[in-house]
Write a protein that holds these residues in place. Structure first.
Motif, PDB file in Angstrom:
ATOM      1  N   ASP A  81       0.859  -1.193   0.000  1.00 32.13           N
ATOM      2  CA  ASP A  81       0.000   0.000   0.000  1.00 32.13           C
ATOM      3  C   ASP A  81       0.891   1.237   0.000  1.00 32.13           C
ATOM      4  OD1 ASP A  81      -1.863   1.980   0.369  1.00 32.13           O
ATOM      5  OD2 ASP A  81      -2.798   1.061   2.124  1.00 32.13           O
ATOM      6  N   ARG A  82       0.971   1.895  -1.134  1.00 31.87           N
ATOM      7  CA  ARG A  82       1.871   3.046  -1.283  1.00 31.87           C
ATOM      8  C   ARG A  82       1.305   4.290  -0.618  1.00 31.87           C
ATOM      9  NH1 ARG A  82       3.873   1.844  -7.436  1.00 31.87           N
ATOM     10  NH2 ARG A  82       4.507  -0.271  -6.951  1.00 31.87           N
ATOM     11  N   LYS A  83      -0.011   4.431  -0.637  1.00 38.61           N
ATOM     12  CA  LYS A  83      -0.635   5.629  -0.077  1.00 38.61           C
ATOM     13  C   LYS A  83      -0.410   5.738   1.429  1.00 38.61           C
ATOM     14  CE  LYS A  83      -4.121   5.801  -3.652  1.00 38.61           C
ATOM     15  NZ  LYS A  83      -5.440   5.346  -4.018  1.00 38.61           N
ATOM     16  N   SER A  84      -0.346   4.602   2.107  1.00 43.21           N
ATOM     17  CA  SER A  84      -0.174   4.613   3.560  1.00 43.21           C
ATOM     18  C   SER A  84       1.297   4.657   3.972  1.00 43.21           C
ATOM     19  CB  SER A  84      -0.838   3.380   4.177  1.00 43.21           C
ATOM     20  OG  SER A  84      -0.074   2.217   3.868  1.00 43.21           O
ATOM     21  N   GLY A  85       2.208   4.641   3.006  1.00 40.86           N
ATOM     22  CA  GLY A  85       3.635   4.662   3.328  1.00 40.86           C
ATOM     23  C   GLY A  85       4.246   3.293   3.516  1.00 40.86           C
ATOM     24  N   GLU A  86       3.467   2.250   3.234  1.00 40.22           N
ATOM     25  CA  GLU A  86       3.964   0.886   3.443  1.00 40.22           C
ATOM     26  C   GLU A  86       5.152   0.568   2.538  1.00 40.22           C
ATOM     27  OE1 GLU A  86       4.233  -2.145   5.773  1.00 40.22           O
ATOM     28  OE2 GLU A  86       2.439  -0.923   5.968  1.00 40.22           O
ATOM     29  N   PHE A  87       5.107   1.052   1.301  1.00 35.98           N
ATOM     30  CA  PHE A  87       6.220   0.797   0.390  1.00 35.98           C
ATOM     31  C   PHE A  87       7.501   1.459   0.900  1.00 35.98           C
ATOM     32  CE2 PHE A  87       8.697   2.079  -3.412  1.00 35.98           C
ATOM     33  CZ  PHE A  87       9.087   0.806  -3.812  1.00 35.98           C
ATOM     34  N   ALA A  88       7.413   2.705   1.359  1.00 37.74           N
ATOM     35  CA  ALA A  88       8.586   3.416   1.877  1.00 37.74           C
ATOM     36  C   ALA A  88       9.149   2.710   3.104  1.00 37.74           C
ATOM     37  CB  ALA A  88       8.226   4.858   2.213  1.00 37.74           C
ATOM     38  N   ARG A  89       8.277   2.218   3.965  1.00 42.45           N
ATOM     39  CA  ARG A  89       8.748   1.506   5.160  1.00 42.45           C
ATOM     40  C   ARG A  89       9.429   0.211   4.767  1.00 42.45           C
ATOM     41  NH1 ARG A  89       5.011  -0.316  10.219  1.00 42.45           N
ATOM     42  NH2 ARG A  89       4.032  -1.597   8.628  1.00 42.45           N
ATOM     43  N   TYR A  90       8.868  -0.490   3.782  1.00 42.36           N
ATOM     44  CA  TYR A  90       9.460  -1.740   3.301  1.00 42.36           C
ATOM     45  C   TYR A  90      10.864  -1.481   2.756  1.00 42.36           C
ATOM     46  CZ  TYR A  90       9.652  -6.192   0.729  1.00 42.36           C
ATOM     47  OH  TYR A  90       9.997  -7.418   0.244  1.00 42.36           O
ATOM     48  N   VAL A  91      11.002  -0.440   1.948  1.00 44.03           N
ATOM     49  CA  VAL A  91      12.315  -0.099   1.401  1.00 44.03           C
ATOM     50  C   VAL A  91      13.281   0.245   2.534  1.00 44.03           C
ATOM     51  CG1 VAL A  91      13.587   1.512  -0.077  1.00 44.03           C
ATOM     52  CG2 VAL A  91      11.379   0.604  -0.831  1.00 44.03           C
ATOM     53  N   ALA A  92      12.810   0.947   3.548  1.00 43.14           N
ATOM     54  CA  ALA A  92      13.661   1.303   4.691  1.00 43.14           C
ATOM     55  C   ALA A  92      14.150   0.056   5.429  1.00 43.14           C
ATOM     56  CB  ALA A  92      12.909   2.223   5.644  1.00 43.14           C
ATOM     57  N   MET A  93      13.362  -0.995   5.403  1.00 41.82           N
ATOM     58  CA  MET A  93      13.793  -2.242   6.045  1.00 41.82           C
ATOM     59  C   MET A  93      14.959  -2.886   5.293  1.00 41.82           C
ATOM     60  SD  MET A  93      11.910  -2.767   8.711  1.00 41.82           S
ATOM     61  CE  MET A  93      10.337  -2.320   9.417  1.00 41.82           C
ATOM     62  N   LEU A  94      15.077  -2.594   4.010  1.00 43.16           N
ATOM     63  CA  LEU A  94      16.054  -3.280   3.163  1.00 43.16           C
ATOM     64  C   LEU A  94      17.228  -2.415   2.720  1.00 43.16           C
ATOM     65  CD1 LEU A  94      13.417  -5.102   0.955  1.00 43.16           C
ATOM     66  CD2 LEU A  94      14.705  -6.063   2.865  1.00 43.16           C
ATOM     67  N   VAL A  95      17.102  -1.111   2.799  1.00 48.98           N
ATOM     68  CA  VAL A  95      18.127  -0.198   2.287  1.00 48.98           C
ATOM     69  C   VAL A  95      18.665   0.655   3.437  1.00 48.98           C
ATOM     70  CG1 VAL A  95      18.560   1.726   0.704  1.00 48.98           C
ATOM     71  CG2 VAL A  95      17.021  -0.125   0.023  1.00 48.98           C
ATOM     72  N   PRO A  96      19.987   0.726   3.583  1.00 49.61           N
ATOM     73  CA  PRO A  96      20.552   1.591   4.631  1.00 49.61           C
ATOM     74  C   PRO A  96      20.062   3.030   4.470  1.00 49.61           C
ATOM     75  CG  PRO A  96      22.262   0.206   3.658  1.00 49.61           C
ATOM     76  CD  PRO A  96      21.021   0.025   2.824  1.00 49.61           C
TER      77      PRO A  96
END
Length: 161
Positions: A81-96
């Motif tokens: 869910d990109r609108k809720s920021g889920e994609f950004a959080r997912y990327v933060a889990m994987l990228v320094p």
């Protein structure tokens, strides 16, 4: 339709992907790639000391779980869910990255570029195997991370539509 997957400290600490496996098992095999209304989000319950200033994406145990998740389901970013920021959080889990009070999350630029290119190559192949037009999906994914991919790049990959 948004599916919320609950994660608790036990599944995170044990690298247990069963909450995700259960949610995905309910979908038809092509649905993750063809249903534009389907989205996933995670509800993370990980108790921390109130004085712990870290964001969830800065906790090694949680990051490790997401690394395993991404290795198992590399197509999952298509559903987040990109609108809720889920994609950004997912990327933060994987990228320094670093958090700045005024600028928000700042990804390591080289790490983000490597992550994005890996995702583009992986998803382009997977979507092509399922007969799903991928160019617009991949452009959207890259734009979410601040990248503009031109047509020449997609021509190199053999993606025209």
């Amino acid at each position: 339709m948004t599916i919320t997957i609950a994660l608790n400290s036990e599944c995170l600490l044990n690298l247990d992907l069963s909450p995700v496996q259960g949610a995905i098992a309910k979908l038809s095999p092509d649905q993750p790639f063809t249903d534009p209304d389907l989205s996933l989000q995670f509800e993370i319950d990980y108790p921390r000391d109130p004085s712990d200033p870290r964001e969830l994406s800065e906790i090694p145990e949680i990051r490790l779980w997401f690394i395993r998740l991404d290795a198992t389901y590399p197509w999952l970013p298509l559903l987040l869910d990109r609108k809720s920021g889920e994609f950004a959080r997912y990327v933060a889990m994987l990228v320094p990255h670093e958090f700045h009070r005024t600028e928000g999350i700042q990804y390591n630029p080289e790490a983000l570029e490597i992550f994005l290119m890996n995702k583009i190559f992986t998803l382009a192949n997977l979507l092509q195997q399922h007969g799903v037009p991928s160019k617009s999906k991949l452009i959207s994914l890259s734009q979410m991370l601040g990248y503009e991919l031109d047509d020449g790049f997609f021509e190199l990959l053999g993606i025209h539509a």
